[in-house]
Write a protein that holds these residues in place. Sequence first.
Motif, PDB file in Angstrom:
ATOM      1  N   VAL A 111     -32.014 -38.512  28.686  1.00  0.00           N
ATOM      2  CA  VAL A 111     -33.289 -38.002  29.217  1.00  0.00           C
ATOM      3  C   VAL A 111     -33.057 -36.823  30.145  1.00  0.00           C
ATOM      4  CG1 VAL A 111     -35.274 -38.558  30.669  1.00  0.00           C
ATOM      5  CG2 VAL A 111     -34.592 -40.112  28.840  1.00  0.00           C
ATOM      6  N   THR A 112     -31.982 -36.828  30.904  1.00  0.00           N
ATOM      7  CA  THR A 112     -31.716 -35.701  31.809  1.00  0.00           C
ATOM      8  C   THR A 112     -31.328 -34.436  31.044  1.00  0.00           C
ATOM      9  OG1 THR A 112     -29.405 -36.327  32.157  1.00  0.00           O
ATOM     10  CG2 THR A 112     -31.034 -37.218  33.706  1.00  0.00           C
ATOM     11  N   ARG A 113     -30.984 -34.569  29.755  1.00  0.00           N
ATOM     12  CA  ARG A 113     -30.631 -33.404  28.923  1.00  0.00           C
ATOM     13  C   ARG A 113     -31.775 -32.958  28.017  1.00  0.00           C
ATOM     14  NH1 ARG A 113     -26.082 -35.812  26.009  1.00  0.00           N
ATOM     15  NH2 ARG A 113     -26.267 -34.000  24.678  1.00  0.00           N
ATOM     16  N   LEU A 114     -32.961 -33.539  28.185  1.00  0.00           N
ATOM     17  CA  LEU A 114     -34.102 -33.169  27.349  1.00  0.00           C
ATOM     18  C   LEU A 114     -34.850 -31.986  27.942  1.00  0.00           C
ATOM     19  CD1 LEU A 114     -35.534 -36.663  26.345  1.00  0.00           C
ATOM     20  CD2 LEU A 114     -34.154 -35.090  24.949  1.00  0.00           C
ATOM     21  N   LEU A 115     -35.203 -31.048  27.081  1.00  0.00           N
ATOM     22  CA  LEU A 115     -35.947 -29.845  27.449  1.00  0.00           C
ATOM     23  C   LEU A 115     -37.336 -29.931  26.807  1.00  0.00           C
ATOM     24  CD1 LEU A 115     -36.152 -26.983  28.630  1.00  0.00           C
ATOM     25  CD2 LEU A 115     -34.995 -26.146  26.579  1.00  0.00           C
ATOM     26  N   PRO A 116     -38.360 -30.331  27.581  1.00  0.00           N
ATOM     27  CA  PRO A 116     -39.705 -30.487  27.020  1.00  0.00           C
ATOM     28  C   PRO A 116     -40.306 -29.150  26.589  1.00  0.00           C
ATOM     29  CG  PRO A 116     -39.514 -31.603  29.136  1.00  0.00           C
ATOM     30  CD  PRO A 116     -38.305 -30.736  28.977  1.00  0.00           C
ATOM     31  N   PHE A 117     -41.034 -29.185  25.465  1.00  0.00           N
ATOM     32  CA  PHE A 117     -41.714 -27.984  24.998  1.00  0.00           C
ATOM     33  C   PHE A 117     -43.077 -28.282  24.396  1.00  0.00           C
ATOM     34  CE2 PHE A 117     -39.649 -29.543  21.259  1.00  0.00           C
ATOM     35  CZ  PHE A 117     -40.383 -29.096  20.168  1.00  0.00           C
ATOM     36  N   GLY A 118     -43.509 -29.537  24.466  1.00  0.00           N
ATOM     37  CA  GLY A 118     -44.815 -29.878  23.926  1.00  0.00           C
ATOM     38  C   GLY A 118     -45.271 -31.244  24.401  1.00  0.00           C
ATOM     39  N   SER A 119     -46.529 -31.546  24.080  1.00  0.00           N
ATOM     40  CA  SER A 119     -47.102 -32.836  24.432  1.00  0.00           C
ATOM     41  C   SER A 119     -48.157 -33.200  23.398  1.00  0.00           C
ATOM     42  CB  SER A 119     -47.699 -32.797  25.833  1.00  0.00           C
ATOM     43  OG  SER A 119     -48.672 -31.781  25.934  1.00  0.00           O
ATOM     44  N   SER A 120     -48.494 -34.484  23.364  1.00  0.00           N
ATOM     45  CA  SER A 120     -49.515 -34.931  22.418  1.00  0.00           C
ATOM     46  C   SER A 120     -50.785 -35.293  23.177  1.00  0.00           C
ATOM     47  CB  SER A 120     -49.014 -36.128  21.612  1.00  0.00           C
ATOM     48  OG  SER A 120     -49.046 -37.306  22.399  1.00  0.00           O
ATOM     49  N   GLU A 121     -51.849 -35.435  22.436  1.00  0.00           N
ATOM     50  CA  GLU A 121     -53.136 -35.800  23.023  1.00  0.00           C
ATOM     51  C   GLU A 121     -53.107 -37.192  23.639  1.00  0.00           C
ATOM     52  OE1 GLU A 121     -56.422 -33.797  22.827  1.00  0.00           O
ATOM     53  OE2 GLU A 121     -54.666 -32.514  23.023  1.00  0.00           O
ATOM     54  N   ASN A 122     -52.171 -38.050  23.219  1.00  0.00           N
ATOM     55  CA  ASN A 122     -52.115 -39.388  23.800  1.00  0.00           C
ATOM     56  C   ASN A 122     -50.973 -39.563  24.797  1.00  0.00           C
ATOM     57  OD1 ASN A 122     -50.005 -39.540  22.023  1.00  0.00           O
ATOM     58  ND2 ASN A 122     -50.622 -41.447  21.051  1.00  0.00           N
ATOM     59  N   GLY A 123     -50.391 -38.465  25.266  1.00  0.00           N
ATOM     60  CA  GLY A 123     -49.428 -38.536  26.357  1.00  0.00           C
ATOM     61  C   GLY A 123     -47.961 -38.484  26.006  1.00  0.00           C
ATOM     62  N   HIS A 124     -47.592 -38.325  24.722  1.00  0.00           N
ATOM     63  CA  HIS A 124     -46.184 -38.130  24.391  1.00  0.00           C
ATOM     64  C   HIS A 124     -45.705 -36.802  24.957  1.00  0.00           C
ATOM     65  CE1 HIS A 124     -47.089 -40.991  21.102  1.00  0.00           C
ATOM     66  NE2 HIS A 124     -45.810 -41.283  21.173  1.00  0.00           N
ATOM     67  N   THR A 125     -44.462 -36.766  25.381  1.00  0.00           N
ATOM     68  CA  THR A 125     -43.782 -35.513  25.698  1.00  0.00           C
ATOM     69  C   THR A 125     -42.808 -35.249  24.561  1.00  0.00           C
ATOM     70  OG1 THR A 125     -43.967 -35.881  28.079  1.00  0.00           O
ATOM     71  CG2 THR A 125     -42.266 -34.335  27.344  1.00  0.00           C
ATOM     72  N   ILE A 126     -42.776 -34.012  24.093  1.00  0.00           N
ATOM     73  CA  ILE A 126     -41.900 -33.639  22.986  1.00  0.00           C
ATOM     74  C   ILE A 126     -40.831 -32.709  23.557  1.00  0.00           C
ATOM     75  CG2 ILE A 126     -41.794 -32.575  20.706  1.00  0.00           C
ATOM     76  CD1 ILE A 126     -45.015 -33.235  20.886  1.00  0.00           C
ATOM     77  N   ALA A 127     -39.564 -33.055  23.291  1.00  0.00           N
ATOM     78  CA  ALA A 127     -38.473 -32.323  23.937  1.00  0.00           C
ATOM     79  C   ALA A 127     -37.289 -32.169  22.994  1.00  0.00           C
ATOM     80  CB  ALA A 127     -38.028 -33.086  25.187  1.00  0.00           C
ATOM     81  N   TRP A 128     -36.531 -31.111  23.257  1.00  0.00           N
ATOM     82  CA  TRP A 128     -35.270 -30.897  22.549  1.00  0.00           C
ATOM     83  C   TRP A 128     -34.142 -31.516  23.347  1.00  0.00           C
ATOM     84  CZ3 TRP A 128     -37.726 -25.748  23.092  1.00  0.00           C
ATOM     85  CH2 TRP A 128     -38.356 -25.319  21.914  1.00  0.00           C
ATOM     86  N   LEU A 129     -33.134 -32.001  22.655  1.00  0.00           N
ATOM     87  CA  LEU A 129     -31.913 -32.461  23.302  1.00  0.00           C
ATOM     88  C   LEU A 129     -30.973 -31.269  23.388  1.00  0.00           C
ATOM     89  CD1 LEU A 129     -30.113 -34.659  24.483  1.00  0.00           C
ATOM     90  CD2 LEU A 129     -29.343 -35.155  22.144  1.00  0.00           C
TER      91      LEU A 129
END
Length: 180
Positions: free
Chosen positions: A99-117
Amino acid sequence: MTFPPYSKIRVQGASRRLLPASQSPYLAFEGLEVRLPASYREFYAPFGFGLLFGFFLFYVPGSGPDSLEVRSAELRGMLQVGVDEGLFDYKPDGSKDLVTRLLPFGSSENGHTIAWLVPRGNARSSEVELELYLIASRYNGVRKFASSFREFVNICFDPLRARPVFGAAIALFDDTFKPR
């Protein structure tokens, strides 16, 4: 030119870009310059910032409150709070280190965070695709979802592959991109 599977996406409205196409394909992360994956650059170049599939917001390089630089930093801060306060359920695919290596770049309408490793080491010189992870709302799970942004889009076009992760929410998915 729009690359498959992006050519299957219907645009509703005119795309608005935050910065010209000559924008650097790099983003600062934890003292590194991370090269944005080619599959993502192929997406945001013609589309810009907006809502994909009626469900996901993806941020693009630029300026302003919804730029990739600003929103990624905010989402990283939120993830760090979850790590620091022991709020995460790291199952099925995560760990504190991941999780500390994840780079977020998006989100969903229901609260997901989308990230690259982000891989360890010199990410600037790398032209590799980055794996995508989904962090469920309220830190309720970390899941590897795709090996590239292109694969992410392909999965979202396929209800049988998307349903195990998004459940009934896939009924909301459509084939559109709505610029914001």
